[in-house]
Design an enzyme around this catalytic site. Structure first.
Site, PDB file in Angstrom:
ATOM      1  N   ASN A   1       0.851  -1.201   0.000  1.00 32.05           N
ATOM      2  CA  ASN A   1       0.000   0.000   0.000  1.00 32.05           C
ATOM      3  C   ASN A   1       0.881   1.244   0.000  1.00 32.05           C
ATOM      4  O   ASN A   1       1.499   1.564   1.008  1.00 32.05           O
ATOM      5  CB  ASN A   1      -0.889  -0.051   1.262  1.00 32.05           C
ATOM      6  CG  ASN A   1      -1.785   1.171   1.397  1.00 32.05           C
ATOM      7  OD1 ASN A   1      -1.883   1.985   0.469  1.00 32.05           O
ATOM      8  ND2 ASN A   1      -2.440   1.289   2.542  1.00 32.05           N
ATOM      9  N   TRP A   2       0.924   1.917  -1.145  1.00 32.51           N
ATOM     10  CA  TRP A   2       1.764   3.115  -1.273  1.00 32.51           C
ATOM     11  C   TRP A   2       1.174   4.320  -0.542  1.00 32.51           C
ATOM     12  O   TRP A   2       1.841   5.327  -0.382  1.00 32.51           O
ATOM     13  CB  TRP A   2       1.931   3.479  -2.750  1.00 32.51           C
ATOM     14  CG  TRP A   2       2.936   2.656  -3.500  1.00 32.51           C
ATOM     15  CD1 TRP A   2       3.700   1.629  -3.020  1.00 32.51           C
ATOM     16  CD2 TRP A   2       3.305   2.818  -4.881  1.00 32.51           C
ATOM     17  NE1 TRP A   2       4.514   1.140  -4.004  1.00 32.51           N
ATOM     18  CE2 TRP A   2       4.287   1.852  -5.163  1.00 32.51           C
ATOM     19  CE3 TRP A   2       2.888   3.673  -5.899  1.00 32.51           C
ATOM     20  CZ2 TRP A   2       4.866   1.723  -6.431  1.00 32.51           C
ATOM     21  CZ3 TRP A   2       3.461   3.549  -7.163  1.00 32.51           C
ATOM     22  CH2 TRP A   2       4.439   2.585  -7.423  1.00 32.51           C
TER      23      TRP A   2
ATOM     24  N   HIS B   1      -9.632   1.194   5.188  1.00 33.76           N
ATOM     25  CA  HIS B   1      -8.332   1.304   5.868  1.00 33.76           C
ATOM     26  C   HIS B   1      -8.492   2.292   7.031  1.00 33.76           C
ATOM     27  O   HIS B   1      -9.240   3.268   6.933  1.00 33.76           O
ATOM     28  CB  HIS B   1      -7.277   1.800   4.873  1.00 33.76           C
ATOM     29  CG  HIS B   1      -5.891   1.725   5.426  1.00 33.76           C
ATOM     30  ND1 HIS B   1      -5.420   2.640   6.331  1.00 33.76           N
ATOM     31  CD2 HIS B   1      -4.893   0.833   5.225  1.00 33.76           C
ATOM     32  CE1 HIS B   1      -4.175   2.307   6.668  1.00 33.76           C
ATOM     33  NE2 HIS B   1      -3.836   1.209   6.006  1.00 33.76           N
TER      34      HIS B   1
ATOM     35  N   GLU C   1      -5.642  -4.914  10.722  1.00 36.41           N
ATOM     36  CA  GLU C   1      -4.585  -3.924  10.873  1.00 36.41           C
ATOM     37  C   GLU C   1      -4.793  -3.102  12.140  1.00 36.41           C
ATOM     38  O   GLU C   1      -5.515  -2.095  12.116  1.00 36.41           O
ATOM     39  CB  GLU C   1      -4.631  -2.956   9.694  1.00 36.41           C
ATOM     40  CG  GLU C   1      -4.451  -3.602   8.361  1.00 36.41           C
ATOM     41  CD  GLU C   1      -4.011  -2.565   7.356  1.00 36.41           C
ATOM     42  OE1 GLU C   1      -2.931  -2.710   6.813  1.00 36.41           O
ATOM     43  OE2 GLU C   1      -4.745  -1.582   7.177  1.00 36.41           O
TER      44      GLU C   1
ATOM     45  N   GLY D   1       2.753   1.838  10.837  1.00 38.44           N
ATOM     46  CA  GLY D   1       3.791   2.858  10.708  1.00 38.44           C
ATOM     47  C   GLY D   1       4.586   3.112  11.984  1.00 38.44           C
ATOM     48  O   GLY D   1       5.299   4.104  12.088  1.00 38.44           O
TER      49      GLY D   1
ATOM     50  N   SER E   1       3.452  -2.640  10.237  1.00 40.97           N
ATOM     51  CA  SER E   1       4.909  -2.762  10.433  1.00 40.97           C
ATOM     52  C   SER E   1       5.479  -4.106   9.990  1.00 40.97           C
ATOM     53  O   SER E   1       6.373  -4.651  10.646  1.00 40.97           O
ATOM     54  CB  SER E   1       5.263  -2.469  11.898  1.00 40.97           C
ATOM     55  OG  SER E   1       4.897  -1.153  12.244  1.00 40.97           O
TER      56      SER E   1
ATOM     57  N   GLY F   1       2.879  -1.251   4.306  1.00 38.45           N
ATOM     58  CA  GLY F   1       2.816   0.110   3.779  1.00 38.45           C
ATOM     59  C   GLY F   1       4.232   0.586   3.513  1.00 38.45           C
ATOM     60  O   GLY F   1       4.715   0.551   2.377  1.00 38.45           O
ATOM     61  N   GLY F   2       4.923   0.970   4.584  1.00 40.76           N
ATOM     62  CA  GLY F   2       6.298   1.483   4.460  1.00 40.76           C
ATOM     63  C   GLY F   2       7.202   0.560   3.652  1.00 40.76           C
ATOM     64  O   GLY F   2       7.984   1.031   2.812  1.00 40.76           O
TER      65      GLY F   2
HETATM   66  P1  PGA Z   1       2.951  -0.061   7.629  1.00 34.07           P
HETATM   67  O1  PGA Z   1       1.478   0.231   7.083  1.00 34.07           O
HETATM   68  O2  PGA Z   1       3.429  -1.324   7.006  1.00 34.07           O
HETATM   69  O3  PGA Z   1       3.744   1.141   7.180  1.00 34.07           O
HETATM   70  O4  PGA Z   1       2.857  -0.173   9.111  1.00 34.07           O
HETATM   71  C1  PGA Z   1       0.535  -0.797   6.983  1.00 34.07           C
HETATM   72  C2  PGA Z   1      -0.755  -0.242   6.434  1.00 34.07           C
HETATM   73  O5  PGA Z   1      -1.220   0.810   6.840  1.00 34.07           O
HETATM   74  O6  PGA Z   1      -1.334  -0.818   5.529  1.00 34.07           O
END
Ligand code: PGA
Length: 228
Positions: free
Chosen positions: A11-12, A102, A151, A157, A189, A210-211
């Site tokens: 997920n960008w 989300h 999530e 994050g 994460s 995400g990251g």
């Molecule tokens: P993250 O984000 O991997 O940066 O913690 C996950 C997400 O929000 O989908």
């Protein structure tokens, strides 16, 4: 027996210019050529911003890469006078999936349960599979959603993921809610160091980083990790 693939869903979020997206793709492609892997084993889904979908779709098709596109969000309404919204019909030939609900959408755009249910309906009607995100096992899930992203907000994050055991426990509860729910993905994460711990848990069918999707190298190494 057919192998059930592990979902890796990048997920960008609100990141990347057109040029940056193209560079990401070129880097991913170069890695793929150097280290090809068995893509029957993984289902690699990328959720870029809307503006990138068309360009990425052409690049993916041209290079025959095993990347599948998803939207990050979808309008609760059909085509019409809804300025600024992107309807499921507008997306239907571009993506196979869409994230819905989300936690960042719920928090910053005040998306309600009713609204999310309309989004899931719009996706379904247009042949797009919702990846419906919940932040805990108590949250309402619209009917007919087969793929759920678990999530926890505090893990997103922060570099502090949920434990694989607890994530699997929650995923088990989510699966027990409806026979429609076939797949539960963990997000929060996730990176190349911890991915294997999650995908080896009995109730977890994939991850939603995400990251760790923002550079092609980090994202590629998630799939690559599973092939070691
Ligand atoms: P993250 O984000 O991997 O940066 O913690 C996950 C997400 O929000 O989908």
């Amino acid at each position: 027996m057919m192998q059930v693939p592990i979902f890796i869903i990048g997920n960008w979020k609100s990141n990347k210019t057109i040029n940056e997206a193209v560079v990401w793709f070129q880097d991913f492609h170069a890695l793929w050529k150097k280290y090809p892997f068995n893509y029957q084993k993984v289902r690699i889904i990328l959720c870029p911003g809307y503006i990138h979908l068309s360009t990425l779709k052409s690049l993916i098709e041209l290079a025959h890469l095993p990347l599948i596109l998803s939207a990050q969000n979808i309008s609760p309404y059909a085509n019409g006078a809804y300025t600024g919204e992107v309807s499921a019909e507008m997306l239907k030939n571009l993506v196979e999936y869409s994230l819905i609900g989300h936690s960042e959408r719920r928090k910053y755009f005040h998306e309600s349960v009713g609204n999310l249910s309309l989004k899931a309906d719009q996706a379904k009607v247009n042949g797009i599979e919702p990846i419906f995100c919940v932040q805990d096992e108590k949250m309402q899930i619209p009917k007919n959603c087969k793929i759920i992203g678990y999530e926890p907000v505090w893990a997103i994050g922060t570099g502090k993921p949920d434990s694989p055991e607890n994530a699997s426990r929650v995923a088990g509860i989510i699966k027990s809610k409806s026979k429609d729910i076939k797949t539960v993905i963990y997000g929060g994460s996730v990176n190349a160091e911890n991915i294997s711990q999650y995908i080896h848990m009995s109730n977890i069918d994939g991850v939603l980083p995400g990251g760790a999707s923002l550079t092609a190298k980090a994202f590629f190494s998630l799939s690559h990790e599973l092939h070691k």
